[in-house]
Design a protein around this motif. Structure first.
Motif, PDB file in Angstrom:
ATOM      1  N   ALA A 175       0.792  -1.238   0.139  1.00 59.01           N
ATOM      2  CA  ALA A 175      -0.076   0.111  -0.136  1.00 59.01           C
ATOM      3  C   ALA A 175       0.943   1.233  -0.002  1.00 59.01           C
ATOM      4  O   ALA A 175       0.559   2.370  -0.873  1.00 59.01           O
ATOM      5  CB  ALA A 175      -0.972   0.077   1.316  1.00 59.01           C
ATOM      6  N   GLU A 176       1.746   1.260   0.743  1.00 61.52           N
ATOM      7  CA  GLU A 176       2.830   2.291   0.620  1.00 61.52           C
ATOM      8  C   GLU A 176       3.414   2.722  -0.478  1.00 61.52           C
ATOM      9  O   GLU A 176       3.486   3.679  -1.080  1.00 61.52           O
ATOM     10  CB  GLU A 176       4.106   1.975   1.811  1.00 61.52           C
TER      11      GLU A 176
ATOM     12  N   ARG B  80      -1.827   9.337 -12.703  1.00 60.38           N
ATOM     13  CA  ARG B  80      -1.754   8.295 -11.874  1.00 60.38           C
ATOM     14  C   ARG B  80      -1.939   7.047 -12.619  1.00 60.38           C
ATOM     15  O   ARG B  80      -1.030   6.314 -12.444  1.00 60.38           O
ATOM     16  CB  ARG B  80      -2.767   8.073 -10.609  1.00 60.38           C
TER      17      ARG B  80
ATOM     18  N   ARG C  65      -7.330  15.427  -2.520  1.00 57.31           N
ATOM     19  CA  ARG C  65      -8.147  13.967  -1.979  1.00 57.31           C
ATOM     20  C   ARG C  65      -9.681  14.544  -2.055  1.00 57.31           C
ATOM     21  O   ARG C  65     -10.365  13.731  -2.483  1.00 57.31           O
ATOM     22  CB  ARG C  65      -7.560  13.916  -0.604  1.00 57.31           C
TER      23      ARG C  65
ATOM     24  N   PRO D  64      -1.812  17.980  -1.324  1.00 55.58           N
ATOM     25  CA  PRO D  64      -2.648  16.683  -1.201  1.00 55.58           C
ATOM     26  C   PRO D  64      -4.032  16.431  -0.569  1.00 55.58           C
ATOM     27  O   PRO D  64      -4.880  16.030  -1.079  1.00 55.58           O
ATOM     28  CB  PRO D  64      -1.622  15.673  -0.529  1.00 55.58           C
TER      29      PRO D  64
ATOM     30  N   CYS E 103       1.642   6.788  -6.935  1.00 49.54           N
ATOM     31  CA  CYS E 103       0.545   7.760  -7.157  1.00 49.54           C
ATOM     32  C   CYS E 103       0.990   9.204  -6.916  1.00 49.54           C
ATOM     33  O   CYS E 103       0.577  10.173  -7.520  1.00 49.54           O
ATOM     34  CB  CYS E 103      -0.766   7.317  -6.379  1.00 49.54           C
ATOM     35  N   ASP E 104       1.610   9.417  -5.791  1.00 55.26           N
ATOM     36  CA  ASP E 104       2.105  10.650  -5.383  1.00 55.26           C
ATOM     37  C   ASP E 104       2.912  11.005  -6.290  1.00 55.26           C
ATOM     38  O   ASP E 104       3.168  12.272  -6.615  1.00 55.26           O
ATOM     39  CB  ASP E 104       2.880  10.519  -4.065  1.00 55.26           C
TER      40      ASP E 104
ATOM     41  N   LEU F 246       2.209   1.485  -3.426  1.00 58.04           N
ATOM     42  CA  LEU F 246       1.169   2.266  -4.452  1.00 58.04           C
ATOM     43  C   LEU F 246       0.894   3.643  -4.084  1.00 58.04           C
ATOM     44  O   LEU F 246       0.840   4.440  -5.168  1.00 58.04           O
ATOM     45  CB  LEU F 246      -0.148   1.428  -4.153  1.00 58.04           C
ATOM     46  N   ARG F 247       1.082   4.074  -3.039  1.00 55.16           N
ATOM     47  CA  ARG F 247       0.777   5.498  -2.665  1.00 55.16           C
ATOM     48  C   ARG F 247       1.909   6.350  -3.129  1.00 55.16           C
ATOM     49  O   ARG F 247       1.711   7.290  -3.717  1.00 55.16           O
ATOM     50  CB  ARG F 247       0.377   5.641  -1.284  1.00 55.16           C
ATOM     51  N   GLU F 248       3.213   5.866  -2.985  1.00 57.39           N
ATOM     52  CA  GLU F 248       4.350   6.642  -3.551  1.00 57.39           C
ATOM     53  C   GLU F 248       4.292   6.652  -5.066  1.00 57.39           C
ATOM     54  O   GLU F 248       4.443   7.761  -5.452  1.00 57.39           O
ATOM     55  CB  GLU F 248       5.488   5.875  -3.251  1.00 57.39           C
TER      56      GLU F 248
END
Length: 153
Positions: free
Chosen positions: A24-25, A119, A48, A44, A31-32, A27-29
Motif C-alpha cells: 500500500a505504501e 496516476r 483528495r 494533497p 500515485c504521489d 502504491l501510494r508512492e
C-alpha cells in the motif's frame, strides 16, 4: 466471519499484514510521484477532497467530512479554499435550501481528470513490467480486498 485471537486482534499472519502495508505504501508512492507536477498549487488534502467529490458527483458537507475523516468545520474551511481557487461549486440543494451541495467546477473536473490520467500512466508503467500471472494475482487480490472492505468476504 473474522477469526479473532484473545484480546480481539484479527488472527492474520503478521508478515502478511506487513506485506500488504508495504504494498500500500509503494502504491501510494507511485500515485504521489505521478502528481508531483502539481507542486504546491493543490496540496494533497485538497486533491483528495476533489477526488472524493468527483466520485460522488454531488455531495453535502457532512458526507465529504465523513469521507475525509475530518470535522465539519475543517472540511468547511477546506471547501472555502477550494471554492476560492475555483475548483468546486457550492449551491443550495433542490430538496432542502438549507443544505449545501458541493460539486466540481469545470476547472475542478479538468484537474481531477488530469490527476487520474497521471496516476494511471504511472501505474501502467509498473504493471507493464509484471508477468501476466502477477497481473492476474494483483487483480484477484485487490478484488478480494475490496470485497472484504465492503463486508463481502
Amino acid at each position: 466471519m473474522t477469526h479473532r485471537r484473545a484480546g480481539g486482534e484479527p488472527a492474520v499472519d503478521a508478515e502478511l499484514v506487513e506485506s500488504v502495508e508495504a504494498g500500500a505504501e509503494l502504491l501510494r508512492e507511485v500515485c504521489d510521484q505521478a502528481l508531483e507536477a502539481l507542486g504546491s498549487t493543490v496540496p494533497p488534502t485538497q486533491l483528495r477532497a476533489l477526488l472524493i467529490v468527483d466520485r460522488f458527483d454531488r455531495l453535502n458537507l457532512n458526507t465529504l467530512a465523513q469521507e475525509m475523516r475530518a470535522s465539519n468545520s475543517a472540511t468547511s474551511r477546506l471547501c472555502d479554499r477550494l471554492q476560492a481557487s475555483g475548483l468546486i461549486v457550492r449551491e443550495a440543494a433542490a430538496r432542502d435550501r438549507r443544505e449545501v451541495v458541493i460539486s466540481l467546477s469545470l476547472p475542478g473536473r479538468r484537474l481531477v481528470g488530469w490527476a487520474r490520467r497521471q496516476r494511471r500512466r504511472e501505474l501502467a508503467k509498473v504493471i507493464d513490467t509484471m508477468s501476466p500471472a502477477g497481473r492476474e494475482a494483483l487483480v484477484n487480490g485487490l478484488s478480494a480486498f475490496r470485497a472484504a472492505l465492503d463486508g463481502h468476504p
